[in-house]
Write an enzyme that holds these catalytic residues in place. Structure first.
Site, PDB file in Angstrom:
ATOM      1  CG  LEU A 199       0.194 -29.626   5.240  1.00 49.71           C
ATOM      2  CD1 LEU A 199      -1.076 -28.955   5.761  1.00 49.71           C
ATOM      3  CD2 LEU A 199      -0.053 -30.209   3.853  1.00 49.71           C
ATOM      4  CG  ASP A 200       5.431 -26.641   1.072  1.00 51.91           C
ATOM      5  OD1 ASP A 200       6.169 -27.540   1.507  1.00 51.91           O
ATOM      6  OD2 ASP A 200       5.200 -26.477  -0.139  1.00 51.91           O
ATOM      7  CE  LYS A 201       6.924 -18.977   7.757  1.00 55.81           C
ATOM      8  NZ  LYS A 201       8.164 -18.170   7.907  1.00 55.81           N
ATOM      9  CB  THR A 214       0.475 -25.497   2.326  1.00 54.07           C
ATOM     10  OG1 THR A 214       1.319 -25.375   1.188  1.00 54.07           O
ATOM     11  CG2 THR A 214      -0.753 -26.310   1.947  1.00 54.07           C
ATOM     12  NE  ARG A 271       5.406 -23.850  -3.286  1.00 49.46           N
ATOM     13  CZ  ARG A 271       6.211 -23.356  -2.348  1.00 49.46           C
ATOM     14  NH1 ARG A 271       6.279 -23.928  -1.142  1.00 49.46           N
ATOM     15  NH2 ARG A 271       6.949 -22.298  -2.604  1.00 49.46           N
TER      16      ARG A 271
END
Length: 239
Positions: free
Chosen positions: A43-45, A47, A149
């Site tokens: 997961l993105d930082k 998120t 995104r």
């Protein structure tokens, strides 16, 4: 297999792209349960939400294989700019962010559904008298980096708080209203085959659903408290 809630602002593991960060999910989980863990997706930082890892190499291979063959059903919640369409299938190929322009784009597909919408009678942009936003359910069927995104930006409804694909002035306006600067993207639910016997299991973040209902009391230590206390209490209308 182990499932956990990743807080916003944490990296899954160390990376040279963010050398100054000190909080890593893999390290913290390993220290918490006292054994090695094997990441199988990211997961993105910015998120937050559900993340799964393998507890041994064979489990990690089985889980990674399930993600690779698109056997994992992923559902995300996103707070986005404007009134998103009620339903949308975004079939828009993507190339890696740092790839040369002549790199072929890879197939990428996300299903979107608007869950609720709002209109605040306060302008975030002097060109408009009101400010609109939507709560969107995003279901990516492929797994490209930053896919949700980038697809929401592609349909002109970027996620609020997205510093890369959104608009700075609007992000700052919402950060002032919500009292927090962050990316409003939440990994809400995973449905995937168990690595041991293949039975389908569903793991969700615990975030109460639906958001349009009367808000439930929120424990001060609930990992999703920012969503329930700041987002779900906004004056939402039916989709």
């Amino acid at each position: 297999m182990v499932a956990l809630y990743k807080p916003a602002g944490w990296l899954v593991h160390r990376t040279g792209l963010d050398a100054g960060e000190t909080r890593f999910v893999v390290q913290a989980l390993r220290d918490q349960i006292g054994r090695h863990v094997y990441p199988v997706h990211r997961l993105d930082k910015g998120t937050c939400g559900v993340l799964v890892m393998g507890l041994h190499p064979a489990a990690a291979r089985a889980l990674a294989g399930a993600f690779a063959r698109h056997a994992v059903h992923k559902r995300y919640l996103a707070l986005v700019r404007g009134w998103a369409p009620p339903l949308a299938d975004v079939d828009h190929p993507l190339r890696p962010d740092d790839a040369p322009q002549d790199t072929p784009a890879q197939p990428a597909h996300t299903r979107l559904a608007r869950l609720a919408r709002l209109e605040l009678h306060e302008p975030s942009d002097p060109r408009f008298a009101t400010t609109r936003a939507s709560l969107v359910l995003a279901e990516p069927t492929t797994g490209r980096r930053h896919q949700i995104r980038r697809h929401l930006k592609h349909v002109a409804h970027p996620i609020l708080g997205d510093a890369t694909h959104g608009k700075g002035p609007l992000n700052r306006w919402w950060a002032e209203r919500l009292g927090l600067q962050r990316l409003w993207l939440h990994a809400w639910r995973l449905r995937l085959p168990h690595p041991q016997d293949g039975r389908m299991v569903t793991i969700d973040s615990g975030l109460p659903w639906p958001p349009a209902a009367a808000p439930l009391p929120c424990a001060p230590d609930a990992p999703w408290r920012d969503w329930q206390a700041r987002v779900f209490t906004l004056p939402w209308m039916a989709a």
